[in-house]
Design a protein around this motif. Sequence first.
Motif, PDB file in Angstrom:
ATOM      1  N   ARG A 127       0.676  -1.078  -0.162  1.00 60.35           N
ATOM      2  CA  ARG A 127       0.456   0.347   0.287  1.00 60.35           C
ATOM      3  C   ARG A 127       0.989   0.910  -0.091  1.00 60.35           C
ATOM      4  O   ARG A 127       2.221   1.666   0.431  1.00 60.35           O
ATOM      5  N   TRP A 143      -3.186   2.845  -3.063  1.00 69.48           N
ATOM      6  CA  TRP A 143      -3.311   2.311  -3.822  1.00 69.48           C
ATOM      7  C   TRP A 143      -2.564   1.340  -3.225  1.00 69.48           C
ATOM      8  O   TRP A 143      -1.293   1.322  -3.190  1.00 69.48           O
ATOM      9  N   PRO A 166      -6.654   0.358  -6.124  1.00 71.68           N
ATOM     10  CA  PRO A 166      -7.474   1.371  -4.885  1.00 71.68           C
ATOM     11  C   PRO A 166      -7.476   0.770  -3.326  1.00 71.68           C
ATOM     12  O   PRO A 166      -8.243   0.191  -3.160  1.00 71.68           O
ATOM     13  N   ASP A 167      -7.211   1.076  -2.816  1.00 76.35           N
ATOM     14  CA  ASP A 167      -7.391   0.446  -1.190  1.00 76.35           C
ATOM     15  C   ASP A 167      -8.417   1.359  -0.830  1.00 76.35           C
ATOM     16  O   ASP A 167      -9.081   0.771   0.237  1.00 76.35           O
ATOM     17  N   GLU A 168      -8.646   2.378  -0.942  1.00 72.95           N
ATOM     18  CA  GLU A 168     -10.218   3.028  -0.235  1.00 72.95           C
ATOM     19  C   GLU A 168     -11.032   3.516  -1.317  1.00 72.95           C
ATOM     20  O   GLU A 168     -10.414   4.232  -3.005  1.00 72.95           O
ATOM     21  N   ALA A 169     -11.949   3.918  -1.027  1.00 68.57           N
ATOM     22  CA  ALA A 169     -12.564   5.321  -2.302  1.00 68.57           C
ATOM     23  C   ALA A 169     -12.018   6.317  -2.248  1.00 68.57           C
ATOM     24  O   ALA A 169     -11.499   6.432  -1.306  1.00 68.57           O
ATOM     25  N   GLY A 172     -10.286   6.434  -5.042  1.00 63.94           N
ATOM     26  CA  GLY A 172      -8.633   6.373  -5.358  1.00 63.94           C
ATOM     27  C   GLY A 172      -9.393   7.088  -7.046  1.00 63.94           C
ATOM     28  O   GLY A 172      -9.790   6.244  -7.869  1.00 63.94           O
ATOM     29  N   ASP A 197     -15.728   3.301  -4.708  1.00 67.46           N
ATOM     30  CA  ASP A 197     -15.646   1.904  -3.517  1.00 67.46           C
ATOM     31  C   ASP A 197     -14.071   1.677  -4.004  1.00 67.46           C
ATOM     32  O   ASP A 197     -13.043   1.835  -5.273  1.00 67.46           O
ATOM     33  N   PRO A 198     -13.793   0.960  -2.974  1.00 67.20           N
ATOM     34  CA  PRO A 198     -12.336  -0.050  -2.822  1.00 67.20           C
ATOM     35  C   PRO A 198     -12.513  -0.568  -3.860  1.00 67.20           C
ATOM     36  O   PRO A 198     -13.349  -1.630  -4.205  1.00 67.20           O
ATOM     37  N   GLY A 199     -11.389  -1.425  -4.287  1.00 66.25           N
ATOM     38  CA  GLY A 199     -11.118  -2.687  -4.822  1.00 66.25           C
ATOM     39  C   GLY A 199     -11.107  -3.089  -6.120  1.00 66.25           C
ATOM     40  O   GLY A 199     -11.246  -4.406  -6.715  1.00 66.25           O
TER      41      GLY A 199
END
Length: 382
Positions: A260, A280, A289-292, A294, A371-373
């Motif tokens: 990260r 990211w 992206p690790d968070e919304a 990104g 959204d993340p992911g």
Amino acid sequence: MSDPINHNRRAFLGAAGIGLAASFMRFPLVSSGKAETRLPDGSDPERFGARVASSGTMPPLADEGPLPELSGAVGWLNSPPLTPAALRGKVVLVDIWTYSCINSLRQLPYLKAWAAKYKDAGLVVIGVHTPEFAFEKDRANVEMAVRDYKTAYPIAIDSNHGIWRAFNNQYWPADYFVDGKGRIRHHHFGEGDYDDSERVIQQLLKENGATNFNATTVSISGDGIEAPPDNQNARSPETYVGYHRAEHFASPDGFAQDERKVYSAPVGPSLNAWGLIGAWTVGAESAVPDEASGRILFRFHSRDVHMVLGPMKNGKPVRFRVMLDGAAPMNDAGVDVAQDGSGEIRVHRLYQLVRQKSPVDDRTFEIEFLDPGAQAYVFTFG
């Protein structure tokens, strides 16, 4: 010379997951059609092979060896397994493709048209689906793509690259033209040159004794993702997001591999420079992206912007928003985006995010994942 920016995909993947050894092949490295292939050392490839003159006269076709065995397939769609012996007496077109490749998808309308037009004259079209990315090895994903693109001819699922290696192939798409005696007589790497390819089919059918076909070439008007590229305005190259093959990355301090990191936008990016914004994790094949919120920013020059994207690893959809020069794309939205820039990633595939109706110029593309992911693999243009 065709536009050197609109690259065909080729397998030079190393540690990116597929890891094919590209030390030998049946044919020398070439470019074909309206796209150029960029070689690993940056040199320009040479054109070769039988070409159709402007008069429509076909030069003699060479014998390039026997049709390899197709036993490397892990499964088949639309057909029981096919073999060279069973195909003797038929003219065969083998198309090696992968469903997230824009060059492969823009060729599909022609393959479908040829399969239908020349079926009764003795042509068999076979699609060999050989994956580039790990998600393309999933049979359900291949079945989805074949269904969505209404592809009815036989498809060999080549998830272990057995057929790819049997042909010593290095390109998506790659077409091999086989005569009724089971000999490869012509090949074409990349999209384009469709009239030439169809005349090769006609020549091989005539050699095989067929006379009951219309000798005019098909006229295709593809739309959406399958529409022909705007080569005159294509000045941005296919660009990978995973660190193994990424180029022109312009966020400060470079990538943190497989861990990260919080990234900031590139300052005053030049044409074809791009960067990440927010938290990211960048892997060899894709970035997540690790968070919304990104974001990815790309300075580009092309009519179209596509990305190969996937939802979260658990399959949960991811919402996104696209902007051009800081505003909603409106009439320049691609088929997978609303005019306000909103969209959603539900499956792994290629998404068309921008199709400009306005004059093409240098512009700044930005996609924000709400959204993340999300899994972001590669940009392609056209």
